[in-house]
Design a protein around this motif. Structure first.
Motif, PDB file in Angstrom:
ATOM      1  N   PRO A 163     -32.326  30.343  18.913  1.00  0.00           N
ATOM      2  CA  PRO A 163     -33.214  31.474  18.581  1.00  0.00           C
ATOM      3  C   PRO A 163     -33.288  32.501  19.701  1.00  0.00           C
ATOM      4  O   PRO A 163     -33.381  33.700  19.426  1.00  0.00           O
ATOM      5  CB  PRO A 163     -34.573  30.808  18.350  1.00  0.00           C
ATOM      6  CG  PRO A 163     -34.486  29.461  18.959  1.00  0.00           C
ATOM      7  CD  PRO A 163     -33.052  29.066  18.903  1.00  0.00           C
ATOM      8  N   ALA A 178     -33.844  24.439   9.898  1.00  0.00           N
ATOM      9  CA  ALA A 178     -34.357  24.927  11.171  1.00  0.00           C
ATOM     10  C   ALA A 178     -33.344  25.861  11.829  1.00  0.00           C
ATOM     11  O   ALA A 178     -33.714  26.893  12.390  1.00  0.00           O
ATOM     12  CB  ALA A 178     -34.677  23.762  12.097  1.00  0.00           C
ATOM     13  N   SER A 234     -35.757  17.251  12.157  1.00  0.00           N
ATOM     14  CA  SER A 234     -35.569  18.687  12.264  1.00  0.00           C
ATOM     15  C   SER A 234     -34.768  19.068  13.504  1.00  0.00           C
ATOM     16  O   SER A 234     -34.521  20.235  13.754  1.00  0.00           O
ATOM     17  CB  SER A 234     -36.912  19.418  12.256  1.00  0.00           C
ATOM     18  OG  SER A 234     -37.557  19.262  13.486  1.00  0.00           O
ATOM     19  N   PHE A 236     -41.509  21.625  11.112  1.00  0.00           N
ATOM     20  CA  PHE A 236     -41.284  20.655  10.042  1.00  0.00           C
ATOM     21  C   PHE A 236     -42.124  19.399  10.222  1.00  0.00           C
ATOM     22  O   PHE A 236     -42.573  19.071  11.316  1.00  0.00           O
ATOM     23  CB  PHE A 236     -39.811  20.264   9.992  1.00  0.00           C
ATOM     24  CG  PHE A 236     -38.921  21.387   9.572  1.00  0.00           C
ATOM     25  CD1 PHE A 236     -38.535  21.521   8.262  1.00  0.00           C
ATOM     26  CD2 PHE A 236     -38.482  22.322  10.491  1.00  0.00           C
ATOM     27  CE1 PHE A 236     -37.720  22.557   7.862  1.00  0.00           C
ATOM     28  CE2 PHE A 236     -37.662  23.370  10.109  1.00  0.00           C
ATOM     29  CZ  PHE A 236     -37.282  23.479   8.788  1.00  0.00           C
ATOM     30  N   GLN A 237     -42.253  18.667   9.098  1.00  0.00           N
ATOM     31  CA  GLN A 237     -43.052  17.450   9.117  1.00  0.00           C
ATOM     32  C   GLN A 237     -42.429  16.365   9.994  1.00  0.00           C
ATOM     33  O   GLN A 237     -43.096  15.752  10.801  1.00  0.00           O
ATOM     34  CB  GLN A 237     -43.206  16.922   7.689  1.00  0.00           C
ATOM     35  CG  GLN A 237     -43.861  15.557   7.658  1.00  0.00           C
ATOM     36  CD  GLN A 237     -44.224  15.134   6.258  1.00  0.00           C
ATOM     37  OE1 GLN A 237     -43.907  15.809   5.292  1.00  0.00           O
ATOM     38  NE2 GLN A 237     -44.893  14.022   6.142  1.00  0.00           N
ATOM     39  N   GLU A 289     -33.424  18.824   7.391  1.00  0.00           N
ATOM     40  CA  GLU A 289     -34.376  19.761   7.985  1.00  0.00           C
ATOM     41  C   GLU A 289     -33.773  20.517   9.158  1.00  0.00           C
ATOM     42  O   GLU A 289     -34.089  21.676   9.384  1.00  0.00           O
ATOM     43  CB  GLU A 289     -35.636  19.002   8.420  1.00  0.00           C
ATOM     44  CG  GLU A 289     -36.418  18.512   7.228  1.00  0.00           C
ATOM     45  CD  GLU A 289     -37.783  17.975   7.588  1.00  0.00           C
ATOM     46  OE1 GLU A 289     -38.012  17.706   8.778  1.00  0.00           O
ATOM     47  OE2 GLU A 289     -38.610  17.818   6.676  1.00  0.00           O
ATOM     48  N   PHE A 290     -32.869  19.849   9.902  1.00  0.00           N
ATOM     49  CA  PHE A 290     -32.345  20.566  11.067  1.00  0.00           C
ATOM     50  C   PHE A 290     -31.444  21.725  10.647  1.00  0.00           C
ATOM     51  O   PHE A 290     -31.281  22.683  11.398  1.00  0.00           O
ATOM     52  CB  PHE A 290     -31.659  19.618  12.064  1.00  0.00           C
ATOM     53  CG  PHE A 290     -30.401  18.960  11.578  1.00  0.00           C
ATOM     54  CD1 PHE A 290     -29.197  19.626  11.616  1.00  0.00           C
ATOM     55  CD2 PHE A 290     -30.432  17.644  11.129  1.00  0.00           C
ATOM     56  CE1 PHE A 290     -28.041  19.004  11.200  1.00  0.00           C
ATOM     57  CE2 PHE A 290     -29.282  17.019  10.706  1.00  0.00           C
ATOM     58  CZ  PHE A 290     -28.081  17.699  10.730  1.00  0.00           C
ATOM     59  N   VAL A 340     -41.173  31.399   4.597  1.00  0.00           N
ATOM     60  CA  VAL A 340     -40.207  31.634   5.672  1.00  0.00           C
ATOM     61  C   VAL A 340     -38.839  31.994   5.112  1.00  0.00           C
ATOM     62  O   VAL A 340     -37.867  32.071   5.846  1.00  0.00           O
ATOM     63  CB  VAL A 340     -40.056  30.400   6.598  1.00  0.00           C
ATOM     64  CG1 VAL A 340     -41.289  30.253   7.452  1.00  0.00           C
ATOM     65  CG2 VAL A 340     -39.792  29.146   5.815  1.00  0.00           C
ATOM     66  N   LEU A 378     -33.482  29.186  10.231  1.00  0.00           N
ATOM     67  CA  LEU A 378     -34.629  29.975  10.683  1.00  0.00           C
ATOM     68  C   LEU A 378     -34.441  30.462  12.116  1.00  0.00           C
ATOM     69  O   LEU A 378     -35.067  31.418  12.539  1.00  0.00           O
ATOM     70  CB  LEU A 378     -35.899  29.141  10.600  1.00  0.00           C
ATOM     71  CG  LEU A 378     -36.343  28.806   9.187  1.00  0.00           C
ATOM     72  CD1 LEU A 378     -37.461  27.800   9.210  1.00  0.00           C
ATOM     73  CD2 LEU A 378     -36.781  30.064   8.474  1.00  0.00           C
ATOM     74  N   SER A 379     -33.568  29.782  12.869  1.00  0.00           N
ATOM     75  CA  SER A 379     -33.299  30.240  14.233  1.00  0.00           C
ATOM     76  C   SER A 379     -32.318  31.386  14.232  1.00  0.00           C
ATOM     77  O   SER A 379     -31.922  31.860  15.289  1.00  0.00           O
ATOM     78  CB  SER A 379     -32.732  29.107  15.080  1.00  0.00           C
ATOM     79  OG  SER A 379     -33.620  28.043  15.120  1.00  0.00           O
ATOM     80  N   GLY A 380     -31.858  31.804  13.067  1.00  0.00           N
ATOM     81  CA  GLY A 380     -31.008  32.974  12.983  1.00  0.00           C
ATOM     82  C   GLY A 380     -29.532  32.685  12.807  1.00  0.00           C
ATOM     83  O   GLY A 380     -28.719  33.594  12.873  1.00  0.00           O
ATOM     84  N   ARG A 396     -42.157  26.979   2.180  1.00  0.00           N
ATOM     85  CA  ARG A 396     -40.736  27.319   2.284  1.00  0.00           C
ATOM     86  C   ARG A 396     -40.467  28.745   1.804  1.00  0.00           C
ATOM     87  O   ARG A 396     -39.568  29.411   2.298  1.00  0.00           O
ATOM     88  CB  ARG A 396     -39.888  26.312   1.511  1.00  0.00           C
ATOM     89  CG  ARG A 396     -39.877  24.925   2.174  1.00  0.00           C
ATOM     90  CD  ARG A 396     -39.166  23.908   1.322  1.00  0.00           C
ATOM     91  NE  ARG A 396     -37.761  24.244   1.124  1.00  0.00           N
ATOM     92  CZ  ARG A 396     -36.786  23.945   1.976  1.00  0.00           C
ATOM     93  NH1 ARG A 396     -37.070  23.276   3.060  1.00  0.00           N
ATOM     94  NH2 ARG A 396     -35.555  24.288   1.723  1.00  0.00           N
ATOM     95  N   LEU A 451     -36.928  30.292   2.982  1.00  0.00           N
ATOM     96  CA  LEU A 451     -36.011  29.205   2.628  1.00  0.00           C
ATOM     97  C   LEU A 451     -35.918  29.041   1.113  1.00  0.00           C
ATOM     98  O   LEU A 451     -34.971  28.469   0.600  1.00  0.00           O
ATOM     99  CB  LEU A 451     -36.461  27.885   3.265  1.00  0.00           C
ATOM    100  CG  LEU A 451     -36.266  27.771   4.773  1.00  0.00           C
ATOM    101  CD1 LEU A 451     -36.905  26.505   5.313  1.00  0.00           C
ATOM    102  CD2 LEU A 451     -34.786  27.790   5.132  1.00  0.00           C
ATOM    103  N   GLN A 480     -42.122  31.633  11.828  1.00  0.00           N
ATOM    104  CA  GLN A 480     -41.359  30.418  12.124  1.00  0.00           C
ATOM    105  C   GLN A 480     -42.012  29.205  11.473  1.00  0.00           C
ATOM    106  O   GLN A 480     -43.152  29.263  11.027  1.00  0.00           O
ATOM    107  CB  GLN A 480     -41.219  30.213  13.629  1.00  0.00           C
ATOM    108  CG  GLN A 480     -40.072  31.004  14.245  1.00  0.00           C
ATOM    109  CD  GLN A 480     -38.698  30.513  13.805  1.00  0.00           C
ATOM    110  OE1 GLN A 480     -38.521  29.323  13.538  1.00  0.00           O
ATOM    111  NE2 GLN A 480     -37.732  31.414  13.739  1.00  0.00           N
ATOM    112  N   ARG A 530     -32.314  36.344   9.790  1.00  0.00           N
ATOM    113  CA  ARG A 530     -32.779  36.728  11.132  1.00  0.00           C
ATOM    114  C   ARG A 530     -34.031  37.574  11.065  1.00  0.00           C
ATOM    115  O   ARG A 530     -34.914  37.464  11.907  1.00  0.00           O
ATOM    116  CB  ARG A 530     -31.700  37.495  11.863  1.00  0.00           C
ATOM    117  CG  ARG A 530     -30.660  36.550  12.395  1.00  0.00           C
ATOM    118  CD  ARG A 530     -29.639  37.221  13.240  1.00  0.00           C
ATOM    119  NE  ARG A 530     -28.450  36.386  13.189  1.00  0.00           N
ATOM    120  CZ  ARG A 530     -27.334  36.638  13.815  1.00  0.00           C
ATOM    121  NH1 ARG A 530     -27.235  37.720  14.530  1.00  0.00           N
ATOM    122  NH2 ARG A 530     -26.317  35.815  13.723  1.00  0.00           N
TER     123      ARG A 530
END
Lengths: 266, 598
Positions: free
Chosen positions: A119, B188, A105, A99-100, B184-185, A63, B191-193, A60, A65, A96, A89
């Motif tokens: 994205p 996500a 996700s 996820f598990q 998690e989403f 990236v 991370l997609s901006g 984490r 997080l 990237q 961004r």
């Protein structure tokens, strides 16, 4: 330095520091404790460890997080502290995350098209026509039919959902993927197909993988090098054949011995 | 476990969303509420078009006319105004204010809840303490204070009611958002901006919307009631404007001489609020995923057995457990569909049989059917006989079946954190398992429980017995689960994925313990797993399940070395093994290539 997709030095993350409201000192947990690692471009580095070893926290941080407590991170040769200042961004374009739990996700209330478009639009700045074309390409790359776009995540099985999640990670056109236990929630036959897909994609797009896993057999099948983590520290790091043939650390030996084998008596 | 949750509701999900209306209308009470409310709203909306006299035109000569008098269907009030007309116009005002207040409270409250739950930390603390302060006052008192400060009037009453109701929305929405903001989403999307605002509005909000709608539908009735309350006290609608509360307040003086003047608006308030409330409950039942999945259905003590099931004879009289031609299925929306079909398994004393399959193959349903533990409704055992020492389990009376659970057949489940009670010490839980079947005094119970915990490898068992489940590691919790299963020396233990949630080193220890116990006590073990490696470690024989059917059975080493069925072959080829290295992917590729072009 430029050969390394990821380079971390003395990376540390502690949770629960500082004092509570009444001035009592909180219990401090060192999730990641002075790790130094390098992921070379084009290779797959596996980080192996049991639950609580700090491998997900490491992922984490890579990236953006989580913010490291101390230490240096260079991602594609750029300083992560600088990237963090420029916002999510900047991170998303070069690294990237997969996820598990693929189903968790993907937002249950958005179509796959909504999910994949984000994205492409925000990170790559593509216009509508180009986005459309790119989405079809991406779905094709992960072997999903084109009518996937108008459907919702719950209509897919775990393996299909993980393919979609991989497509989303690819959409950012980042060269580095952090794979956090990407197949451990999947059935064996699906797991094998996803591993195969990851291998093909890596070759096709020239990706570098940092694979987080607790399954040594999976690690042996697809990685080039292995780092074994225990309680926030890396206890052993070596090429994959070496780790399995001549494990140096006692903990690594225990891990390998504990893994169940199909032919018990050998 | 996997079958009941994963294969059941998921495919039905899309249909559920489409038929939300139908579900709502299936609830008769809610349907009545909906019809009544639509009627009332329609009349209120059409008020200007209806042939009604002016609601504010006074006619002192015709004051306090009774119901059904000439020209005045519901009579007149103390100033001679037509009650029917005032009622229609008054309902219009009351509902407008009530619904407007609901919308305002929902908008402000949800925004507070979303921001607070998403931001967390100090912002959350600050905002929620503010909301707490609002809640600390009795709300009608607070509404009165707000109106007193702003001055009487309909708009001010609306503000007061909206403010007072903000906490209900803020707290409900914040709770849900808090959970979602770590989903998690959401990570996500980041991370997609996506930025924070975009995440809140496009990722979190759609998932919170059902909660907002539920809260709106359950509080709208209250708000109309509160509007009427404020008007009743003269703080809302000002004369001569009609409003249900003010009509009630003005009619109060004539309660004995002309009761219809206050009863009519009273009945109207009652109708609006009751229709909103039953409709609100109906909407909640439809939208709340917990209620929809049937969490409120109380399963019976045992799985329902179909009255004319086919019951094959016991083919293995020497087996300790013999399952013959089992078919178990689920009834959903009146349709029966089978989850396992014609499953036959037998276990000799002291034997370990592995039941292996991928998710949705029916292995857990098979295991739960043995002791009638599949929830009914919706589960039904359609066919088959289950012989425990030669006696058919599903012909036993309830008391006998229940006394067999734990004493003759015991279960170990996947996640001990969910099967152990979080509020009881582990020692007490083991004691409970013993005392379910044996009468022992406290002392003896304690001794037995400590001895069992020691036996399953918990160090300092006497001390550890005083601990709660969350103080133990996953492996130790599973040891407690095993101790509970052993408590009454069962003949058969059914272990449903007992090591799946554990780390490999811990898994190896638990498998070692199970092997040891089996040898020592001569128990038979039905071991359910998806992992061929685990099967190879512990099982004498294996049965492979696919889509509810056993496709292949055989001694473990034979089956692994020389699988007969195509499915088994493919499954075994897909198992990565230490020592195979990157050959594994080449092998898998050949398997799938062969499968693609037959």
């Amino acid at each position: 330095m430029t050969d390394n997709a990821i380079q971390v030095r003395e990376l540390t993350k502690t949770f629960g520091e500082g004092r509570s409201f009444l001035g009592r000192e909180r219990h401090v947990v060192r999730a990641v404790d002075g790790i130094s690692l390098a992921l070379r471009s084009g290779e797959t580095l596996a980080v192996v460890g049991e639950s609580g070893s700090g491998k997900s926290t490491l992922a984490r941080m890579l990236v953006g997080l989580e913010e490291p407590t101390s230490g240096e991170m260079f991602i594609a040769g750029r300083d992560a502290a600088g990237l963090r200042r420029r916002g999510p961004r900047a991170f998303g374009k070069i690294v990237q995350y997969v996820f598990q739990d693929p189903v968790a996700s993907l937002n249950p209330r958005r179509t796959i098209q909504d999910i994949l478009e984000v994205p492409l639009k925000l990170l790559n700045g593509y216009d509508a026509g180009r986005r459309r074309a790119r989405m079809t390409e991406l779905l094709d790359a992960v072997h999903m039919p084109a009518d996937t776009l108008n459907r919702y995540p719950h209509e897919f099985s775990g393996g299909q959902a993980q393919r979609i999640a991989i497509a989303r990670a690819l959409a950012a056109e980042a060269q580095i993927l952090i794979l956090d236990e990407p197949v451990s929630a999947l059935d064996v036959s699906v797991q094998a197909q996803v591993l195969l897909l990851l291998q093909d994609l890596k070759r096709r797009f020239g990706l570098s993988y940092l694979l987080i896993s607790h399954d040594l057999a999976v690690v042996e099948a697809i990685s080039d090098r292995v780092a074994v983590m225990l309680l926030g520290k890396v206890v052993e790091e070596a090429p994959v054949q070496e780790v399995f043939a001549r494990p140096q650390n006692a903990y690594t030996r225990q891990l390998i011995a504990s893994a169940p084998k199909l032919r018990a008596s050998e | 476990m996997t079958v009941a949750t994963s294969s059941g509701p998921t495919p039905a999900g899309s249909r559920n969303q489409v038929s939300a209306w139908r579900l709502l209308l299936n609830n008769r009470l809610a349907a009545v509420g909906l019809v009544l409310l639509s009627l009332l709203v329609l009349v209120a909306l059409l008020a200007p078009l209806l042939p009604l006299p002016d609601p504010d035109a006074t006619a002192p000569a015709e004051r306090l006319q009774p119901v059904l008098s000439q020209g005045h269907l519901l009579g007149t009030d103390q100033l001679g105004r037509d009650i029917l007309s005032r009622l229609t116009w008054g309902s219009r005002v009351s509902m407008a204010v009530g619904f407007a207040a609901t919308l305002v409270a929902a908008a402000i409250g949800s925004t507070i809840g979303l921001v607070s739950g998403y931001a967390g930390g100090r912002t959350d603390n600050l905002m929620m303490r503010g909301v707490d302060m609002l809640m600390a006052f009795p709300y009608i008192l607070l509404a009165l204070a707000i109106v007193a400060a702003l001055g009487p009037g309909l708009m001010n009453a609306l503000y007061a009611i909206a403010i007072v109701n903000i906490p209900f929305f803020a707290r409900n929405v914040r709770g849900v958002t808090l959970g979602l903001s770590h989903a998690e989403f959401v990570d996500a999307a980041r991370l997609s901006g996506k930025g924070h605002l975009s995440i809140i509005t496009t990722e979190v909000l759609p998932n919170v919307l059902p909660v907002i709608v539920i809260t709106m539908s359950t509080t709208a009735g209250w708000m109309i009631l509160e509007t009427a309350g404020l008007s009743f006290l003269g703080l809302g609608a000002q004369p001569p404007q009609a409003d249900l509360g003010s009509m009630l307040g003005e009619g109060r003086a004539q309660l004995f001489t002309a009761p219809q003047v206050s009863i009519v608006p009273g009945v109207m308030i009652f109708l609006i609020v009751i229709s909103l409330n039953v409709l609100g409950d109906g909407i909640r039942d439809v939208l709340d995923p917990r209620l929809r999945s049937g969490a409120l259905l109380r399963p019976g003590p045992r799985t329902e057995v179909h009255s004319d099931r086919a019951q094959p004879a016991n083919g293995f009289p020497s087996a300790v457990l013999n399952v013959e031609g089992l078919e178990t299925g689920f009834v959903r929306n009146g349709h029966y569909s089978s989850a396992v079909k014609a499953v036959s398994l037998h276990l000799h004393p002291g034997e370990c049989l592995g039941l292996i399959g991928e998710s949705g193959s029916g292995k857990s349903v098979t295991a739960l059917s043995i002791m009638g533990l599949v929830n009914s409704p919706p589960g039904v055992i359609r066919n088959g006989g289950i012989y425990l020492h030669g006696d058919d389990v599903h012909s036993m009376p309830d008391t006998r079946l229940i006394s067999c659970r734990g004493s003759r057949v015991a279960y170990i489940f996947q996640d001990p954190l969910t099967t152990l009670h979080p509020m009881h010490t582990i020692g007490r839980q083991v004691e409970e398992a013993i005392s379910a079947h044996q009468r022992l005094d406290r002392r003896a119970l304690q001794e037995r429980s400590v001895a069992l915990l020691e036996r399953v490898g918990i160090r300092d068992a006497r001390e550890r017995a005083k601990h709660y489940p969350h103080q133990l590691s996953g492996g130790q919790r599973q040891r407690v689960g095993i101790a509970m299963a052993l408590a009454n020396d069962p003949d058969v233990i059914v272990a449903d994925e007992p090591t799946t949630a554990l780390d490999v080193t811990v898994q190896a220890q638990i498998l070692g313990l199970l092997k040891e116990l089996r040898r020592e006590r001569g128990m038979a073990l039905l071991f359910i797993t998806h992992d061929f490696g685990v099967v190879a470690e512990i099982c004498d024989r294996v049965a492979v399940m696919k889509d509810g059917v056993v496709v292949e059975t055989g001694p473990t080493q034979e089956l692994l070395a020389d699988p007969q069925h195509d499915y088994t072959k493919r499954l075994i080829a897909c198992v990565p093994e230490i020592g195979r290295g990157s050959d594994f992917l080449a092998r898998v590729r050949s398997v799938f290539d062969a499968g693609n072009k037959p």
